[in-house]
Design a protein around this motif. Sequence first.
Motif, mmCIF file in Angstrom:
data_model
loop_
_atom_site.group_PDB
_atom_site.id
_atom_site.type_symbol
_atom_site.label_atom_id
_atom_site.label_comp_id
_atom_site.label_asym_id
_atom_site.label_seq_id
_atom_site.Cartn_x
_atom_site.Cartn_y
_atom_site.Cartn_z
ATOM 1 N N PHE A 100 0.832 -1.212 0.000
ATOM 2 C CA PHE A 100 0.000 0.000 0.000
ATOM 3 C C PHE A 100 0.865 1.259 0.000
ATOM 4 N N VAL A 101 1.890 1.282 0.843
ATOM 5 C CA VAL A 101 2.763 2.453 0.943
ATOM 6 C C VAL A 101 3.511 2.692 -0.364
ATOM 7 N N LEU A 102 3.902 1.619 -1.053
ATOM 8 C CA LEU A 102 4.636 1.753 -2.316
ATOM 9 C C LEU A 102 3.715 1.937 -3.508
ATOM 10 N N GLY A 103 2.399 1.964 -3.266
ATOM 11 C CA GLY A 103 1.448 2.204 -4.347
ATOM 12 C C GLY A 103 1.310 1.046 -5.317
ATOM 13 N N MET A 104 1.456 -0.187 -4.853
ATOM 14 C CA MET A 104 1.327 -1.360 -5.714
ATOM 15 C C MET A 104 -0.134 -1.732 -5.914
ATOM 16 N N GLY A 105 -0.416 -2.361 -7.053
ATOM 17 C CA GLY A 105 -1.747 -2.865 -7.313
ATOM 18 C C GLY A 105 -2.000 -4.177 -6.592
ATOM 19 N N PHE A 106 -3.207 -4.709 -6.776
ATOM 20 C CA PHE A 106 -3.589 -5.928 -6.056
ATOM 21 C C PHE A 106 -2.701 -7.108 -6.416
ATOM 22 N N PHE A 107 -2.509 -7.350 -7.705
ATOM 23 C CA PHE A 107 -1.723 -8.512 -8.127
ATOM 24 C C PHE A 107 -0.241 -8.324 -7.811
ATOM 25 N N GLN A 108 0.245 -7.087 -7.889
ATOM 26 C CA GLN A 108 1.625 -6.827 -7.504
ATOM 27 C C GLN A 108 1.839 -7.124 -6.016
ATOM 28 N N THR A 109 0.889 -6.687 -5.208
ATOM 29 C CA THR A 109 0.986 -6.938 -3.770
ATOM 30 C C THR A 109 0.886 -8.421 -3.464
#
Length: 257
Positions: A100-109
């Motif tokens: 969340f802090v790095l601004g990743m999307g759902f699949f990236q996370t």
Amino acid sequence: MLPTTLVNKNQVNGSLSSRDAARHTAGAKRYKYLRRLFRFKQMDFEFAVWQMLYLFTSPQKVYRNFHYRKQTKDQWARDDPAFLVLLSIWLCVSTLGFGFVLGMGFFQTLKLLLWVVFIDCIGVGLLISTLMWFVSNKYMAKRQGKDYDVEWGYAFDVHLNAFYPLLVILHFIQLFFINHVILTNWFLGYFVGNTFWLIAIGYYVYITFLGYSALPFLKNTVILLYPFAALILLYVLSLALGWNFTEMLASFYKFRN
């Protein structure tokens, strides 16, 4: 409170009967541990939380409990997977926060979560535990024999104990400083970020040292503190050259996905 020491009624003159000895083989212990992995009602989560708190404030008390387990159950390694379950939950929550802090999307996370669980924690843990198990038994044991053997499960427990503070520092506390302090390209940024890394890895080294020095049949365990010298040297060098370890980690997590 620490559990009291009990005498195992199956022991006679300090030795186990043949039937009871069969229950204390590595395979039997592993089977018992895995069997309890999904039986949450049998896990002592309150005691696991106690261990997690004391790993920050007084890790010696945690290893004192391992002595009690050896005296009562004839094994150094944990027989209750509650600590591992709670650590897994911490991994999931902190990794979601990191994404969340790095601004990743759902699949990236999601991919980041799989990487952190199976590579950073389990994969690296298996490698370090196996290496330490081999080195401690081969070069640090005062004598060779069953009573002077470091259990592989104990080596893995030591890794988990040392990994937990590192996880909290780098994947939780550090999150509050990443965007507004650490990733700002100022000296203060990489000073704060690299100091977090110094403290986290320092905790890992120190708790690992405590784990092996707690075993009375090992010698020269002080050598496990030697990495502190290299760690401090690398820290000073990183500040002089402007290396930002957190920025490197964030870039790796984002671009690898």
